[in-house]
Write a protein that holds these residues in place. Structure first.
Motif, PDB file in Angstrom:
ATOM      1  N   UNK A 255       0.813  -1.015  -0.017  1.00 47.23           N
ATOM      2  CA  UNK A 255      -0.123  -0.197  -0.018  1.00 47.23           C
ATOM      3  C   UNK A 255       0.973   1.411  -0.024  1.00 47.23           C
ATOM      4  N   UNK A 256       2.093   1.210   0.732  1.00 45.36           N
ATOM      5  CA  UNK A 256       2.794   2.269   0.839  1.00 45.36           C
ATOM      6  C   UNK A 256       3.561   2.550  -0.590  1.00 45.36           C
ATOM      7  N   UNK A 257       3.869   1.559  -1.264  1.00 49.09           N
ATOM      8  CA  UNK A 257       4.626   1.654  -2.538  1.00 49.09           C
ATOM      9  C   UNK A 257       3.519   2.177  -3.505  1.00 49.09           C
ATOM     10  N   UNK A 258       2.388   1.806  -3.549  1.00 49.88           N
ATOM     11  CA  UNK A 258       1.277   2.292  -4.466  1.00 49.88           C
ATOM     12  C   UNK A 258       0.995   3.961  -4.315  1.00 49.88           C
ATOM     13  N   UNK A 259       1.072   4.358  -3.085  1.00 48.36           N
ATOM     14  CA  UNK A 259       1.096   5.774  -2.539  1.00 48.36           C
ATOM     15  C   UNK A 259       2.200   6.497  -3.296  1.00 48.36           C
TER      16      UNK A 259
ATOM     17  N   UNK B 288       4.914  10.242  -6.729  1.00 48.44           N
ATOM     18  CA  UNK B 288       6.269  10.537  -7.480  1.00 48.44           C
ATOM     19  C   UNK B 288       5.770  10.629  -9.094  1.00 48.44           C
ATOM     20  N   UNK B 289       4.636  10.106  -9.475  1.00 48.51           N
ATOM     21  CA  UNK B 289       4.285  10.350 -10.705  1.00 48.51           C
ATOM     22  C   UNK B 289       3.710  11.956 -10.979  1.00 48.51           C
ATOM     23  N   UNK B 290       3.760  12.672  -9.699  1.00 52.80           N
ATOM     24  CA  UNK B 290       3.285  13.911  -9.825  1.00 52.80           C
ATOM     25  C   UNK B 290       4.487  14.754  -9.795  1.00 52.80           C
ATOM     26  N   UNK B 291       5.680  14.308  -9.762  1.00 59.07           N
ATOM     27  CA  UNK B 291       6.748  15.085  -9.623  1.00 59.07           C
ATOM     28  C   UNK B 291       7.337  15.385 -11.155  1.00 59.07           C
ATOM     29  N   UNK B 292       6.675  16.434 -11.507  1.00 56.82           N
ATOM     30  CA  UNK B 292       6.956  16.752 -12.951  1.00 56.82           C
ATOM     31  C   UNK B 292       7.027  18.419 -12.870  1.00 56.82           C
ATOM     32  N   UNK B 293       8.216  19.006 -13.312  1.00 57.18           N
ATOM     33  CA  UNK B 293       8.527  20.413 -13.287  1.00 57.18           C
ATOM     34  C   UNK B 293       7.457  21.263 -13.844  1.00 57.18           C
TER      35      UNK B 293
ATOM     36  N   UNK C  62       4.323  20.223 -14.217  1.00 60.18           N
ATOM     37  CA  UNK C  62       2.840  20.143 -13.620  1.00 60.18           C
ATOM     38  C   UNK C  62       2.485  21.251 -12.548  1.00 60.18           C
ATOM     39  N   UNK C  63       1.210  21.004 -12.448  1.00 63.17           N
ATOM     40  CA  UNK C  63       0.582  21.862 -11.256  1.00 63.17           C
ATOM     41  C   UNK C  63       0.601  21.251  -9.966  1.00 63.17           C
ATOM     42  N   UNK C  64       0.600  19.938  -9.681  1.00 63.57           N
ATOM     43  CA  UNK C  64       0.325  18.934  -8.706  1.00 63.57           C
ATOM     44  C   UNK C  64       2.016  18.919  -8.165  1.00 63.57           C
ATOM     45  N   UNK C  65       1.981  18.774  -6.978  1.00 58.52           N
ATOM     46  CA  UNK C  65       3.431  18.465  -6.131  1.00 58.52           C
ATOM     47  C   UNK C  65       3.228  17.474  -4.997  1.00 58.52           C
ATOM     48  N   UNK C  66       4.534  16.471  -5.010  1.00 57.73           N
ATOM     49  CA  UNK C  66       4.024  15.233  -3.969  1.00 57.73           C
ATOM     50  C   UNK C  66       4.082  15.964  -2.683  1.00 57.73           C
ATOM     51  N   UNK C  67       3.209  15.180  -1.782  1.00 55.70           N
ATOM     52  CA  UNK C  67       3.043  15.381  -0.673  1.00 55.70           C
ATOM     53  C   UNK C  67       4.148  15.197   0.279  1.00 55.70           C
ATOM     54  N   UNK C  68       4.616  16.162   0.859  1.00 50.77           N
ATOM     55  CA  UNK C  68       6.027  16.136   1.906  1.00 50.77           C
ATOM     56  C   UNK C  68       5.487  16.743   3.074  1.00 50.77           C
TER      57      UNK C  68
END
Length: 683
Positions: free
Chosen positions: A424-428, A433-438, A440-446
């Protein structure tokens, strides 16, 4: 007291009594005077061969025996008068040295049977005296007086200790040692009795110390009431007492192993050779009893924790009720154990053994019932959280053998839960990480408190630093002290100046590089020394000359091959010497961080000084070309050295500028903070 000794057979009159009588005074200590008289008057008078002329041999021996018995009687009476046990010496003991010498000279052929018999008879008497002393008990005080005081018990053991020390001192008499050697040389059956007697005396001293330790421990723990109080408090008190007893045994073993250090130089050390079980038999039994009590109290402490157990799931309430039922039944049984009227730790009382077996059977039944309940409770845990809570609740009860054997096969479910959670953690993670696009609008949850940089490199560098500090010899640390100080300063600057909001990538890289370089150099140097010492040990631990391998043992050493062995050993020594010179050279470079190009500056080639007038044209041309090459090499090295110095200066300047920028930024933040605080103060 006055004594009169008649000198003549004539009638004693007023005129001749001064010549006919010897008049003297006896001191108040009659026993002492009689002892002296027996030793110095009666004995020499009756046993003098000049006075025994014409006596049959049997009469002479009988007279010696009676005189010796008189001497021993006086000796024992003196001891009894001073409340001490005196061991009577056998007749003829003054001849023991001559008898032993004759025995050695005759290769154990010339045995003085009369002296041997007397020694064996004396040993029988000594053994009986020592046995009677060891059998005495402090209850003898009740026979002497109707109402003895506690001081009577102390006086008894003080008197007993004085007697044992006195006997031990007498047994260390040089004549007694010679007697033991004589019995050993003549293979006497009484030698074992003599050794056992000496061991009993030494053991009795130690057994009294053990008895004192047992008594003090009993007073501290109070075993008769140990099952009545709070189990937790009783277990702490019991464990503390057992720790003291184990320390007592450890102290004994430590001093037994180093007893040879207690003897002065030049004196042959005498090791403790008495039987451990004989001395500590009662002590060991007492320790076993305390361990048995500890088993019961420890199990009780764990079972009493069932009061707080609550199971989850559909059957959770039923299982919790059953656990409380088990707890209540066991509590009643444990309370009955507190009604015993004897001391369960008393080594001489065996009543506790049967009660212990009965209670252990009860504990086994409790463990089986709890194992069944815990197994059902574990089946109700359907996720990782409930799984961990279950084991947190049962605590150390899991480690009881019966319960552990029942639950251990079910622990494999933990891996399935962990794999599911990790998936489950790997899926999240993949989704974020798919959102890590310079673009893109979305950013990873940190997490906002998560440091912006990976700290693994810093942790690795710190572990290297600790390894250098802890794994290096003090002389090695002294050689790299300046570099360690520089690293300390660098780490201190990071702690004092940097925060999580700062960009400390360069600082981390600088720390990592400095520690990594130093760690590699120190580790390489240490491995070099280990390799050299290992090569030396390969030949240094072997003797130069060995025994010759031949079945007939004609020669002790193989001397014919000594020269080839000497040459081979010399070659190995020279090889090790050359290797260590190379190691010293390499380690010098490593510890002082000398690069190969820097070292070459000090090893520049120089032309040999010669008289050019003696050289022909070709030689002068070759010398000029070589000189030109050396000059070009010097110039290239100078340019490279200047380039290195320029690069170092640029790096240092960049570091300085970065530090200044951080300092100015920090000062600006502090000024801004003070300004905000001032505005808040003004309202």
């Amino acid at each position: 007291m006055i004594y009169f000794l008649r000198n003549v057979d004539d009638k004693i009159t007023q005129t001749n009594f001064r010549k006919a009588l010897t008049i003297g005074e006896i001191s108040g200590n009659v026993l002492m005077d009689l002892s002296v008289m027996a030793d110095e008057v009666i004995g020499p008078l009756l046993c003098n061969p000049e006075n025994q002329k014409g006596w049959p041999k049997i009469v002479q021996n009988d007279m010696k025996r009676h005189v010796n018995e008189l001497r021993n009687l006086m000796h024992q009476l003196k001891g009894e008068m001073s409340s001490q046990i005196m061991l009577p010496m056998p007749e003829g003991v003054e001849n023991i040295y001559h008898a032993e010498a004759r025995l050695k000279e005759s290769d154990s052929e010339d045995v003085d049977l009369y002296l041997k018999t007397n020694i064996e008879g004396a040993i029988i008497k000594w053994a009986q005296q020592i046995y009677d002393l060891l059998q005495e008990d402090s209850y003898i005080a009740f026979k002497r007086t109707k109402f003895p005081l506690p001081i009577s018990d102390i006086e008894f053991y003080t008197h007993r200790l004085r007697n044992l020390e006195g006997i031990y001192s007498q047994l260390r008499d040089p004549r007694v040692k010679r007697m033991a050697h004589y019995l050993e040389s003549t293979r006497s059956v009484y030698l074992a009795c003599f050794k056992s007697m000496l061991t009993n005396v030494v053991a009795a001293l130690l057994r009294e110390v053990c008895n004192l330790v047992i008594q003090q421990c009993t007073n501290s723990v109070d075993p008769m009431s140990i099952f009545q109080g709070d189990a937790d408090e009783q277990l702490i008190k019991l464990r503390k007492a057992m720790g003291v007893l184990n320390h007592f045994i450890d102290t004994y073993e430590m001093n037994r192993d180093k007893v040879h250090t207690f003897f002065p130089p030049g004196v042959m050390p005498v090791r403790w050779s008495f039987d451990f079980d004989r001395v500590f038999m009662r002590f060991n039994t007492f320790m076993k009893r305390l361990k048995m009590i500890d088993n019961i109290v420890e199990a009780t402490v764990e079972i009493l924790k069932l009061e707080k157990v609550e199971f989850s799931g559909l059957r959770g309430k039923i299982l919790s009720t059953e656990c409380i039922k088990v707890l209540e039944e066991y509590t009643l049984i444990y309370q009955n154990l507190g009604n015993i009227t004897y001391d369960p730790a008393d080594p001489e009382d065996t009543r506790f053994l049967s009660d212990y077996d009965k209670h252990m059977a009860v504990l086994e039944d409790v463990d089986r019932r709890l194992a069944s309940l815990f197994s059902q409770g574990l089946d109700e845990c359907h996720d990782l959280e409930h799984f961990f809570k279950f084991f947190q609740i049962i605590g150390d009860l899991y480690h009881r053998p019966i319960i552990k054997n029942e639950l251990k096969p079910k622990v494999a479910k933990l891996l399935d839960f962990m794999h599911s959670n990790l998936d489950a953690v790997k899926e999240i993670f993949d989704e974020e990480m798919a959102k890590l696009n310079p673009k893109g609008v979305e950013r990873p949850m940190v997490d906002p408190y998560l440091p912006p940089y990976d700290m693994n490199r810093l942790n690795r560098a710190i572990s290297w630093y600790n390894a250098i500090r802890e794994g290096s010899h003090e002389t090695e640390v002294a050689l790299i002290e300046k570099e360690i100080s520089a690293i300390d300063h660098l780490l201190g600057r990071g702690v004092e100046e940097l925060t999580w909001n700062d960009d400390f990538t360069e600082w981390m890289a600088e720390v990592y590089a400095a520690i990594n370089t130093l760690q590699e150099r120190v580790l390489t140097a240490q491995n070099n020394v280990r390799r050299g010492l290992s090569n030396i040990a390969a030949w240094g631990d072997k003797p130069l000359h060995n025994r010759k391998d031949n079945p007939e043992k004609l020669e002790l050493l193989a001397v014919n091959e000594r020269h080839p062995r000497l040459v081979a050993r010399r070659n190995k020594i020279l090889q090790s010497h050359a290797e260590f010179l190379h190691i010293l050279k390499d380690n010098y470079k490593l510890f002082f961080n000398i690069k190969e190009d820097e070292e070459s500056d000090d090893e520049e080639e120089e032309l040999e000084e010669v008289d050019e007038s003696t050289m022909d044209e070709d030689e002068r041309l070759a010398r000029a070309q070589k000189l030109q090459a050396i000059m070009e090499q010097w110039e290239a090295k100078r340019i490279a050295r200047e380039e290195r110095e320029r690069e170092r200066a640029e790096i240092a300047q960049a570091k300085f500028e970065r530090r200044e920028a951080r300092r100015l930024k920090r000062e600006a933040k502090e000024a801004e903070k003070r300004e905000r605080q001032a505005r808040r103060d003004e309202g």
